[in-house]
Design a protein around this motif. Structure first.
Motif, PDB file in Angstrom:
ATOM      1  N   SER A  51       9.274  27.028  33.655  1.00  0.00           N
ATOM      2  CA  SER A  51       9.653  27.677  32.402  1.00  0.00           C
ATOM      3  C   SER A  51      10.314  26.656  31.485  1.00  0.00           C
ATOM      4  O   SER A  51      10.866  25.644  31.938  1.00  0.00           O
ATOM      5  N   ASN A  52      10.264  26.929  30.206  1.00  0.00           N
ATOM      6  CA  ASN A  52      10.894  26.088  29.191  1.00  0.00           C
ATOM      7  C   ASN A  52      11.824  26.962  28.342  1.00  0.00           C
ATOM      8  O   ASN A  52      11.502  28.118  28.047  1.00  0.00           O
ATOM      9  N   VAL A  53      12.996  26.395  27.974  1.00  0.00           N
ATOM     10  CA  VAL A  53      13.971  27.113  27.151  1.00  0.00           C
ATOM     11  C   VAL A  53      13.701  26.804  25.693  1.00  0.00           C
ATOM     12  O   VAL A  53      13.584  25.640  25.307  1.00  0.00           O
ATOM     13  N   LEU A  54      13.625  27.841  24.866  1.00  0.00           N
ATOM     14  CA  LEU A  54      13.410  27.685  23.435  1.00  0.00           C
ATOM     15  C   LEU A  54      14.651  28.163  22.692  1.00  0.00           C
ATOM     16  O   LEU A  54      15.117  29.290  22.909  1.00  0.00           O
TER      17      LEU A  54
ATOM     18  N   VAL B  13      19.777  31.159  22.822  1.00  0.00           N
ATOM     19  CA  VAL B  13      18.514  31.011  23.568  1.00  0.00           C
ATOM     20  C   VAL B  13      17.566  32.097  23.084  1.00  0.00           C
ATOM     21  O   VAL B  13      17.805  33.284  23.286  1.00  0.00           O
ATOM     22  N   ALA B  14      16.476  31.663  22.407  1.00  0.00           N
ATOM     23  CA  ALA B  14      15.514  32.631  21.872  1.00  0.00           C
ATOM     24  C   ALA B  14      14.555  33.122  22.948  1.00  0.00           C
ATOM     25  O   ALA B  14      14.192  34.288  22.993  1.00  0.00           O
ATOM     26  N   GLU B  15      14.087  32.221  23.851  1.00  0.00           N
ATOM     27  CA  GLU B  15      13.095  32.621  24.850  1.00  0.00           C
ATOM     28  C   GLU B  15      13.111  31.618  25.998  1.00  0.00           C
ATOM     29  O   GLU B  15      13.340  30.423  25.796  1.00  0.00           O
ATOM     30  N   ILE B  16      12.914  32.158  27.200  1.00  0.00           N
ATOM     31  CA  ILE B  16      12.634  31.313  28.364  1.00  0.00           C
ATOM     32  C   ILE B  16      11.171  31.572  28.720  1.00  0.00           C
ATOM     33  O   ILE B  16      10.834  32.620  29.275  1.00  0.00           O
ATOM     34  N   ALA B  17      10.290  30.645  28.325  1.00  0.00           N
ATOM     35  CA  ALA B  17       8.836  30.879  28.380  1.00  0.00           C
ATOM     36  C   ALA B  17       8.217  30.195  29.590  1.00  0.00           C
ATOM     37  O   ALA B  17       8.335  28.969  29.752  1.00  0.00           O
ATOM     38  N   PRO B  18       7.568  30.961  30.474  1.00  0.00           N
ATOM     39  CA  PRO B  18       6.848  30.338  31.591  1.00  0.00           C
ATOM     40  C   PRO B  18       5.562  29.675  31.109  1.00  0.00           C
ATOM     41  O   PRO B  18       4.910  30.150  30.183  1.00  0.00           O
ATOM     42  N   ASP B  19       5.198  28.574  31.729  1.00  0.00           N
ATOM     43  CA  ASP B  19       3.982  27.822  31.406  1.00  0.00           C
ATOM     44  C   ASP B  19       2.900  28.172  32.438  1.00  0.00           C
ATOM     45  O   ASP B  19       3.010  27.802  33.600  1.00  0.00           O
ATOM     46  N   PHE B  20       1.865  28.911  31.996  1.00  0.00           N
ATOM     47  CA  PHE B  20       0.839  29.369  32.928  1.00  0.00           C
ATOM     48  C   PHE B  20      -0.357  28.413  33.019  1.00  0.00           C
ATOM     49  O   PHE B  20      -1.431  28.805  33.452  1.00  0.00           O
ATOM     50  N   THR B  21      -0.185  27.186  32.603  1.00  0.00           N
ATOM     51  CA  THR B  21      -1.259  26.206  32.778  1.00  0.00           C
ATOM     52  C   THR B  21      -1.583  26.040  34.264  1.00  0.00           C
ATOM     53  O   THR B  21      -0.676  25.996  35.100  1.00  0.00           O
TER      54      THR B  21
END
Length: 587
Positions: free
Chosen positions: A39-42, A75-83
């Motif tokens: 995940s990445n923090v935005l 923190v706006a979003e913690i987005a998982p990377d589904f690559t």
């Protein structure tokens, strides 16, 4: 208040950074977790505190901007990377990986109807042979009933009936599911088509070639020394007028009707006076230089004072006759003179074929050429015309070129069997609309023996096959394609054209399907015989495109000597677009 705001604002940045460290720590902790997605923090800025609003420009002021103080970050979003990650090899037969998008469905806790999704494909079986995840959730999928039918209406826990008894059943139905582009782009709209050279049947009798000496240019009789004068008054029945004559040499043995040589120039212009009737005396009439063939000569007359009059037969004389007195009245004259002759100047070529009901032989292998026609009133005589020995034929056909088309030969005439000579007096216009000669010869049929198959290479007739082992290596795919396995066919006297086509279709792996009237191609892939050519239609798609190069067919004869068979193929239609394919095990 200002200092407190500054501390609070700075604290929001520290809290956001703390969240980032927590997420990174979680990513690191799960670096060896199968199916885990990092995940990445935005970040995003928080709202602003406005201390004063701005003012618009006026006549006395240029305007001011508002004064705002930002209140920090959040923190706006913690987005998982589904690559998709790296697929690894596993020794566990139940381990699975998804290539591309998608998830495995697992059952929620306590056997509930709730469904969860994961990309972790580390599976195992429990004591009841159910497939479960490493954390104990049951793996869901389509079940199979007692009739071995897959139920696609619901998903159920999957189990492997290890040790259970089952009855094998053959595959009865196959279901294919896929997506097609809505505009049909990228899908094949034309199959690959390749055709062989034109094949011919060499088992039929072929006419012998005409010798050069059998094609003779016939010149008109030389009448420059003929004498002509009116006889005494009342000695004949020729009325007033001015008369001219023409002479032709005749072969009375020709059964075709074209038995006259070219007509001479006119001679003997004589005028009969008004009073009474008269006769005309002709002297020093010429004789033929070939009296063994042209044993007769014919005398024709015209009245030049009569509009539209034509030369008509006066008398038929022996070659030895050199004088003649014409007393014949105009009303008693015979048939009109055929004054048609070959065009000039040009050079003519002739071919001979044998013909019968629905069949025609291959033409003579060598064209017979005349010397160029350079003078008016010329004709050509063909002698020693070949005769068939087979009872299959009933006529002999003669073909000739025309001056404006040296690459084609047109039907000149058709003669009865037994005709050994022919005089050609037809102009190009007379034959330019006639049937063309097919130099390829009689077409082949599926049941014809391969040993009787030939082809015309533009100069010679080549026999293609002999007894031995035929080796065939075709290729499929885009460009030059990939070579397929070499296949072999034993050629004997009983091997037919159909045997060859079936063998090539199997070697090329062409699947025959029934024509579908709703399919835009409405084709029928396979190999067939069309217009005496081996016609090959590939299955749809560029990956099924067929290639047969010049060395694809080789023959190993009885002595073990290899040779290339000059059976070449060309492609009038190239395949386009992608076909579709699917693989499955059928029991």
């Amino acid at each position: 208040m200002g200092l407190q705001s500054a501390m609070t604002t700075a604290l929001t940045g520290l809290q956001a950074a703390e969240t980032t460290i927590d997420v990174v720590g979680n990513n690191v902790a799960n670096s060896n977790t199968v199916g885990f997605k990092e995940s990445n923090v935005l970040f995003a800025t928080q709202f602003y505190l406005t201390q004063s609003v701005g003012s618009a420009p006026s006549t006395g002021s240029g305007g001011t901007n508002p004064r705002q103080i930002g209140l920090g970050a959040t923190v706006a979003e913690i987005a998982p990377d589904f690559t998709q990650g790296t697929i690894q090899v596993s020794s566990n037969p139940l381990d699975l990986a998804i290539q591309g998008d998608g998830f495995f469905i697992v059952q929620g806790p306590g056997g509930s109807s709730q469904q969860f999704y994961t990309r972790n494909g580390q599976f195992k079986t429990n004591s009841e042979n159910e497939i479960i995840t490493v954390t104990g959730e049951r793996v869901m999928g389509y079940g199979v009933d007692e009739e071995f039918v897959v139920n696609t209406n619901e998903v159920v826990p999957l189990s492997i009936p290890l040790g259970g008894a089952a009855v094998a059943q053959e595959t009865n139905n196959v279901n294919l599911v896929g997506n097609l582009l809505p505009d049909n782009s990228g899908i094949s709209t034309q199959p690959g088509v390749i055709d062989s050279v034109i094949l011919s049947d060499n088992s039929r009798e072929v006419p012998d070639n005409l010798a050069a000496s059998d094609v003779i240019e016939l010149e008109p009789a030389d009448v420059t020394s003929v004498g002509a004068a009116a006889g005494g008054a009342g000695t004949g029945s020729i009325a007033q007028g001015t008369y001219r004559y023409k002479l032709v040499f005749v072969d009375p043995t020709s059964p075709t009707g074209f038995d006259e040589g070219p007509p001479s120039e006119y001679f003997g212009e004589v005028s009969i006076p008004l009073a009474g009737t008269d006769s005309i005396d002709l002297t020093t009439l010429p004789t033929s230089s070939d009296p063994s063939v042209f044993t007769l000569k014919r005398l024709y007359r015209i009245d030049t004072t009569v509009s539209g009059d034509t030369y008509k037969l006066v008398a038929e004389l022996s070659q030895a006759t050199t004088t003649y007195t014409d007393t014949t009245a105009t009303a008693s004259l015979g048939a009109e003179l055929d004054e048609q002759n070959l065009d000039e100047p040009t050079s003519y070529n002739y071919f001979i074929t044998f013909a019968g009901p629905g069949i025609e032989s291959r033409p003579t292998s060598v064209e017979s050429t005349t010397i160029p026609i350079t003078l008016n009133n010329r004709r050509i005589r063909l002698e020693d015309i070949p005769q068939p020995t087979s009872g299959d034929y009933t006529t002999i056909r003669i073909y000739r070129n025309i001056a404006s088309d040296s690459g084609d030969w047109y039907r000149l005439d058709e003669l009865p069997i037994g005709t050994t000579s022919y005089i050609d007096n037809k102009s190009d216009d007379d034959i330019s609309g006639n049937e063309l000669l097919d130099r390829n010869g009689p077409p082949v049929t599926p049941g014809l023996a391969l040993l009787n198959v030939s082809t015309f290479d533009g100069t010679n007739y080549v026999d293609l096959f002999q007894e031995g082992t035929l080796q065939f290596t075709g290729s499929k795919g885009t460009g030059e394609g990939l070579d397929l396995d070499t296949k072999e066919l034993e050629i004997t006297s009983a091997t037919t054209v159909l045997d060859l086509m079936n063998f090539m279709q199997q070697a090329l792996g062409i699947l025959t399907v029934s024509p579908d009237p709703d399919h835009p191609l409405n084709g029928d892939p396979g190999i067939s015989l069309v217009d005496s050519q081996i016609h090959i239609e590939s299955n749809d798609g560029v990956h099924n495109a067929i290639h047969i190069d010049q060395n694809a067919l080789r023959l190993i004869d009885s002595s073990g000597t290899p040779s290339t068979i000059p059976l070449t193929f060309s492609s009038p239609e190239d395949v386009d677009g992608n076909g579709t394919s699917s693989e499955m095990i059928v029991y």
